[in-house]
Design a protein around this motif. Structure first.
Motif, PDB file in Angstrom:
ATOM      1  N   GLY A 161       0.826  -1.202   0.000  1.00  0.00           N
ATOM      2  CA  GLY A 161       0.000   0.000   0.000  1.00  0.00           C
ATOM      3  C   GLY A 161       0.861   1.253   0.000  1.00  0.00           C
ATOM      4  N   PRO A 162       0.272   2.382  -0.304  1.00  0.00           N
ATOM      5  CA  PRO A 162       1.030   3.632  -0.311  1.00  0.00           C
ATOM      6  C   PRO A 162       1.478   4.015   1.097  1.00  0.00           C
ATOM      7  N   SER A 163       2.628   4.612   1.194  1.00  0.00           N
ATOM      8  CA  SER A 163       3.155   5.020   2.497  1.00  0.00           C
ATOM      9  C   SER A 163       2.406   6.256   2.990  1.00  0.00           C
ATOM     10  N   PRO A 164       2.365   6.465   4.299  1.00  0.00           N
ATOM     11  CA  PRO A 164       1.721   7.674   4.845  1.00  0.00           C
ATOM     12  C   PRO A 164       2.306   8.957   4.252  1.00  0.00           C
ATOM     13  N   LYS A 165       3.606   8.956   4.011  1.00  0.00           N
ATOM     14  CA  LYS A 165       4.243  10.143   3.446  1.00  0.00           C
ATOM     15  C   LYS A 165       3.744  10.414   2.028  1.00  0.00           C
ATOM     16  N   GLU A 166       3.649   9.350   1.220  1.00  0.00           N
ATOM     17  CA  GLU A 166       3.130   9.500  -0.144  1.00  0.00           C
ATOM     18  C   GLU A 166       1.681   9.978  -0.118  1.00  0.00           C
ATOM     19  N   ARG A 167       0.889   9.381   0.745  1.00  0.00           N
ATOM     20  CA  ARG A 167      -0.520   9.741   0.811  1.00  0.00           C
ATOM     21  C   ARG A 167      -0.699  11.189   1.238  1.00  0.00           C
ATOM     22  N   ALA A 168       0.068  11.612   2.230  1.00  0.00           N
ATOM     23  CA  ALA A 168      -0.046  12.999   2.706  1.00  0.00           C
ATOM     24  C   ALA A 168       0.311  13.973   1.593  1.00  0.00           C
ATOM     25  N   LYS A 169       1.331  13.631   0.812  1.00  0.00           N
ATOM     26  CA  LYS A 169       1.763  14.513  -0.268  1.00  0.00           C
ATOM     27  C   LYS A 169       0.703  14.601  -1.366  1.00  0.00           C
ATOM     28  N   THR A 195      -7.377   7.224  -6.013  1.00  0.00           N
ATOM     29  CA  THR A 195      -6.081   7.832  -5.703  1.00  0.00           C
ATOM     30  C   THR A 195      -5.172   6.852  -4.982  1.00  0.00           C
ATOM     31  N   ASP A 196      -5.682   6.199  -3.964  1.00  0.00           N
ATOM     32  CA  ASP A 196      -4.876   5.222  -3.238  1.00  0.00           C
ATOM     33  C   ASP A 196      -4.425   4.081  -4.145  1.00  0.00           C
ATOM     34  N   LEU A 197      -5.320   3.619  -4.994  1.00  0.00           N
ATOM     35  CA  LEU A 197      -4.982   2.510  -5.882  1.00  0.00           C
ATOM     36  C   LEU A 197      -3.912   2.913  -6.894  1.00  0.00           C
ATOM     37  N   MET A 198      -4.000   4.117  -7.410  1.00  0.00           N
ATOM     38  CA  MET A 198      -3.008   4.576  -8.378  1.00  0.00           C
ATOM     39  C   MET A 198      -1.667   4.850  -7.700  1.00  0.00           C
ATOM     40  N   LEU A 199      -1.700   5.217  -6.441  1.00  0.00           N
ATOM     41  CA  LEU A 199      -0.455   5.349  -5.676  1.00  0.00           C
ATOM     42  C   LEU A 199       0.204   3.989  -5.481  1.00  0.00           C
ATOM     43  N   GLU A 200      -0.612   2.999  -5.203  1.00  0.00           N
ATOM     44  CA  GLU A 200      -0.092   1.673  -4.889  1.00  0.00           C
ATOM     45  C   GLU A 200       0.380   0.923  -6.121  1.00  0.00           C
ATOM     46  N   ALA A 215     -18.632   3.695   1.269  1.00  0.00           N
ATOM     47  CA  ALA A 215     -17.653   2.832   1.924  1.00  0.00           C
ATOM     48  C   ALA A 215     -17.521   1.519   1.174  1.00  0.00           C
ATOM     49  N   ASP A 216     -18.668   0.923   0.812  1.00  0.00           N
ATOM     50  CA  ASP A 216     -18.621  -0.311   0.030  1.00  0.00           C
ATOM     51  C   ASP A 216     -17.936  -0.073  -1.310  1.00  0.00           C
ATOM     52  N   ALA A 217     -18.231   1.054  -1.926  1.00  0.00           N
ATOM     53  CA  ALA A 217     -17.654   1.356  -3.236  1.00  0.00           C
ATOM     54  C   ALA A 217     -16.135   1.365  -3.166  1.00  0.00           C
ATOM     55  N   ALA A 218     -15.580   1.997  -2.153  1.00  0.00           N
ATOM     56  CA  ALA A 218     -14.123   2.060  -2.004  1.00  0.00           C
ATOM     57  C   ALA A 218     -13.545   0.662  -1.823  1.00  0.00           C
ATOM     58  N   MET A 219     -14.170  -0.123  -0.952  1.00  0.00           N
ATOM     59  CA  MET A 219     -13.620  -1.449  -0.664  1.00  0.00           C
ATOM     60  C   MET A 219     -13.839  -2.418  -1.824  1.00  0.00           C
ATOM     61  N   MET A 220     -14.948  -2.299  -2.540  1.00  0.00           N
ATOM     62  CA  MET A 220     -15.188  -3.159  -3.697  1.00  0.00           C
ATOM     63  C   MET A 220     -14.297  -2.769  -4.869  1.00  0.00           C
ATOM     64  N   PRO A 260      -6.963   2.040   3.569  1.00  0.00           N
ATOM     65  CA  PRO A 260      -6.605   1.463   2.263  1.00  0.00           C
ATOM     66  C   PRO A 260      -6.439  -0.048   2.244  1.00  0.00           C
ATOM     67  N   ASP A 261      -6.286  -0.685   3.389  1.00  0.00           N
ATOM     68  CA  ASP A 261      -6.082  -2.131   3.412  1.00  0.00           C
ATOM     69  C   ASP A 261      -7.392  -2.914   3.457  1.00  0.00           C
ATOM     70  N   LYS A 262      -8.514  -2.219   3.559  1.00  0.00           N
ATOM     71  CA  LYS A 262      -9.800  -2.904   3.684  1.00  0.00           C
ATOM     72  C   LYS A 262     -10.471  -3.060   2.323  1.00  0.00           C
ATOM     73  N   ARG A 263     -11.016  -4.259   2.075  1.00  0.00           N
ATOM     74  CA  ARG A 263     -11.763  -4.498   0.843  1.00  0.00           C
ATOM     75  C   ARG A 263     -12.863  -5.527   1.106  1.00  0.00           C
ATOM     76  N   ILE A 264     -13.818  -5.590   0.202  1.00  0.00           N
ATOM     77  CA  ILE A 264     -14.917  -6.552   0.287  1.00  0.00           C
ATOM     78  C   ILE A 264     -14.676  -7.626  -0.757  1.00  0.00           C
ATOM     79  N   PRO A 265     -14.448  -8.874  -0.360  1.00  0.00           N
ATOM     80  CA  PRO A 265     -14.120  -9.936  -1.316  1.00  0.00           C
ATOM     81  C   PRO A 265     -15.258 -10.209  -2.293  1.00  0.00           C
ATOM     82  N   LEU A 266     -14.886 -10.700  -3.469  1.00  0.00           N
ATOM     83  CA  LEU A 266     -15.867 -11.108  -4.466  1.00  0.00           C
ATOM     84  C   LEU A 266     -16.833 -12.117  -3.865  1.00  0.00           C
ATOM     85  N   GLY A 267     -18.138 -11.868  -4.029  1.00  0.00           N
ATOM     86  CA  GLY A 267     -19.157 -12.797  -3.559  1.00  0.00           C
ATOM     87  C   GLY A 267     -19.680 -12.526  -2.168  1.00  0.00           C
TER      88      GLY A 267
END
Length: 729
Positions: A373-381, A405-410, A544-549, A593-600
């Motif tokens: 995942g993106p580092s806190p420093k990258e995210r803050a910037k 944004t988080d996904l493109m950072l990662e 919230a679901d949208a971000a995690m999905m 950024p580490d949270k997601r909803i699995p397929l299904g």
């Protein structure tokens, strides 16, 4: 009469008699040995065509659209490098045969005859279709479509330049590669092809690198409809941003010389070129085609007299590379070899069961470098002042933006593309700031053409990128859905999992926009997507679901190479309140950024057992409103958000509704062709008795105050639930 037999006998008689067609003086820098090699490839292509017809008559072969008359494409193959990705016309056996000479360890006659026999040993499709294609030869397989491979070829060409600046983890093409796509003169008129040409020119006109070589094989006829003489040249000679080349495809020396010039131009200038190759069509369109029923016999005879193999024998004789007797011996030896190899190929195993056939529908997983995942420093910037806002509940459109944004950072291989996604940030602001954060290379404002947007994504995926194309409105997808149905979703199936084009296709859609745009901006039909095998459809109902999905969707594309459609309910983008003005009941904090909803995995609100409401998208929002009223009437219920519409999360739905006495399906799509049909069947087949559904009317959506008249409402859901419960007593 059997035209294949006539062409065969004409070749034998005319070569033996020295009756060869005239042609231009031979000008070539190829060695005599190389020219003989090209002739051998041409002859093998011809004999494979003849063998395929023998196999079909014996019930041992299943495809007879051949390459006879187009054997000059062997010279085009020789002009290119074996690492130049080639998207081939179905008459290009000679191209694939000659390319196999450039790559060690190939057994091309055996491989192609296995394909003719539809054997499960076929190294390309595993017996699912007769297709030209090879992983080792950088030839992704194509089906018999009408130039629908051209948009993705343009996308692959664009990716070559982009990969120089943003090297993806799974890059397939060398930095100096070019991309080639071939097609027929009739197919060049198709809207899909015209869109690809226009996109290539539009891109080149802006001096954006696009090393793309279009090859038009002009045999003058499309099945039975003649191409007007001079039309192809007039149509393509003066396209802005694209250089035009022409050659006589009957002359392998000229074809190689001009194709080399075209390829050199594309490679050096990184600009598209159009190579117009004049060919003839022999044997008609396919084995079942009786050409004489629609075409003048004299015209057929003229083409047969111009057999490219006869021209090649003349060229070889003139330069002293091969005598007529030696050319005939090559022809006879190749015929005998094809007969011997075919006799073995037809005995190889075939697919037998449904599980055999579907085995390649889902692509294989691939190894990916681990990411933390993106580092806190990258995210803050990157996030800047948005970081403070993350502590407060937000609407869906903003949470999707932050997830992107988080996904493109990662993942540096992610690129977003579509109309207005960059400068404007999308119609609804979902991609705002992304261009400023990641640059124009990764947030691409495209021209207004959905086919080209999806083609760009498919082609970029061929070269290791994770594309996230955006279609502005669901109804706009219908202009281009064959790029998903006929290209993206079928590629693993027809390549036996060897080729994939993973992506996350974001679409703003569904209804309930108040008085805006009518049907084209409120489209509540997903049927066109739901019946495409292998495609995943995600539909979040809240931010919230949208971000995690969305994170799970990217994981599915990146690691499992899946094609994911991420459907974003437009009406819920800005939604703040649930039950009353100012309650902010539909706003959520941004999940880490580490949270997601699995397929299904479905969502469940409440644990009641009187009633289960099964729904998704806007239906989940409305059902939550209805649930409040129903609870007030003493109904103990749960509301289930499907989240994942395809594949249908059957086991989860059965599990979560097992304890409930009644089930109400709320589907904002139309009664016909909606998810509700599959859900009704699922529960009925499981023995559930008390089931009902609330759906939209089978009608398009109106503009103005009647925007919601055909759609489910909270009041209608409440009433249907009460009636269902009453009937169950």
């Amino acid at each position: 009469m059997d035209r294949a037999a006539i062409v065969h006998q004409n070749f034998l008689d005319r070569v033996a008699a020295g009756d060869l067609p005239q042609g231009a003086p031979v000008i070539t820098d190829l060695s005599n040995a190389k020219l003989v090699e090209l002739y051998r490839s041409q002859v093998l292509s011809r004999q494979l065509d003849r063998t395929s017809r023998v196999m079909q008559k014996a019930g041992q072969g299943f495809y007879t659209i051949g390459s006879s008359g187009h054997e000059g494409m062997a010279a085009v193959a020789e002009a290119l490098r074996p690492t130049d990705m080639a998207f081939l016309h179905y008459r290009d056996a000679a191209f694939q045969i000659q390319r196999s000479q450039q790559v060690p360890g190939q057994n091309i006659a055996w491989d192609m005859l296995l394909s003719f026999a539809a054997s499960s040993d076929d190294p390309t499709s595993g017996g699912r279709h007769k297709v030209l294609g090879s992983k080792a030869l950088f030839i992704p397989p194509q089906t018999s479509t009408i130039a629908s491979h051209l948009p993705k070829a343009v996308g692959a060409a664009y990716s070559v330049g982009l990969a120089r600046r943003h090297d993806p983890e799974h890059r397939a093409l060398p930095e100096d590669a070019i991309v080639m796509a071939s097609f027929g003169d009739a197919s060049s008129n198709h809207s899909t092809a015209q869109g690809a040409f226009n996109t290539a020119c539009w891109t080149s006109f802006q001096s954006v690198p696009l090393p793309m070589l279009f090859v038009c094989e002009d045999n003058g006829i499309g099945i039975s409809t003649p191409t007007p003489q001079g039309w192809v040249a007039a149509n393509f000679m003066h396209r802005p941003g694209m250089r035009y080349f022409h050659c006589n495809g009957l002359d392998i020396a000229e074809t190689h010389r001009v194709a080399s010039q075209a390829a050199d131009y594309v490679r050096r200038h990184r600009k598209p070129a159009f190579l117009h190759v004049k060919t003839v069509r022999l044997y008609g369109h396919a084995g079942s085609d009786v050409e004489a029923t629609y075409r003048d016999k004299q015209a057929i005879a003229v083409d047969e007299a111009n057999d490219p193999l006869l021209h090649s024998v003349r060229i070889l004789q003139e330069i002293g590379a091969c005598s007529r007797d030696e050319a005939l011996e090559i022809y006879r030896e190749t015929e005998a070899r094809c007969t011997r190899v075919a006799a073995r190929a037809v005995k190889r195993p075939h697919l037998k069961t449904a599980s055999d056939v579907v085995a390649s529908l889902i692509p294989p997983k691939r190894r990916c470098a681990p990411t933390n995942g993106p580092s806190p420093k990258e995210r803050a910037k990157v996030f800047g002042s948005d970081t403070r806002a993350m502590d407060e509940p937000q609407a869906m459109n903003r949470l999707i933006n932050w997830a992107l944004t988080d996904l493109m950072l990662e993942h540096g291989e992610i690129a977003v593309m579509g109309e207005d996604v960059g400068r404007k940030g999308g119609v609804y602001g979902v991609t705002q700031k992304l261009k400023a954060r990641f640059g124009a290379d990764r947030v691409i404002d495209t021209l207004l053409d959905e086919q080209s947007i999806l083609g760009l994504a498919i082609g970029m995926a061929h070269n290791g990128f994770i594309p996230m194309p955006e279609i502005q409105f669901l109804a706009y997808l219908h202009n281009a859905e064959d790029q998903i149905r006929g290209e993206a979703a079928t590629l693993p199936f027809f390549s036996n999992g060897q080729y994939t084009n993973p992506m996350v296709l974001r679409i703003a859609g569904l209804g309930y926009q108040r008085g805006f745009g009518g049907h084209f901006h409120n489209d509540n039909s997903l049927a066109v997507l739901r019946d495409i095998p292998g495609v995943i459809i995600a539909c979040p109902s809240n931010g919230a679901d949208a971000a995690m999905m969305l994170r799970e969707s990217v994981r599915l594309a990146r690691e499992e190479q899946r094609v994911v459609v991420f459907l974003e309910p437009i009406a819920l983008y800005p939604m703040r309140d649930l039950h009353g003005e100012g309650d902010k009941g539909w706003m959520h904090r941004y999940p880490s950024p580490d949270k997601r909803i699995p397929l299904g995995q479905v969502g469940v609100a409440g644990r009641g057992t009187d009633l289960a409401i099964v729904t998704y998208g806007n239906g989940f929002y409305l059902s939550q409103q209805a649930a409040k009223v129903l609870k007030g009437k003493g109904v103990k219920l749960r509301v289930i958000d499907m989240r994942w519409l395809a594949p249908l999360p059957k086991e989860e739905l059965l599990k979560q509704t097992k304890a409930c006495g009644t089930i109400l399906i709320v589907d904002e799509c139309r009664e016909t062709g909606s998810q509700s049909e599959g859900l009704m069947a699922l529960f009925a087949e499981d023995g559930r008795k008390n089931i009902a559904r609330v759906t939209a009317t089978d009608c398009l959506i109106a503009t103005g105050p009647a925007y919601g008249a055909t759609l489910p409402t909270a009041e209608g859901i409440t009433q249907a639930a009460l009636e269902l419960l009453e009937g169950a007593k």
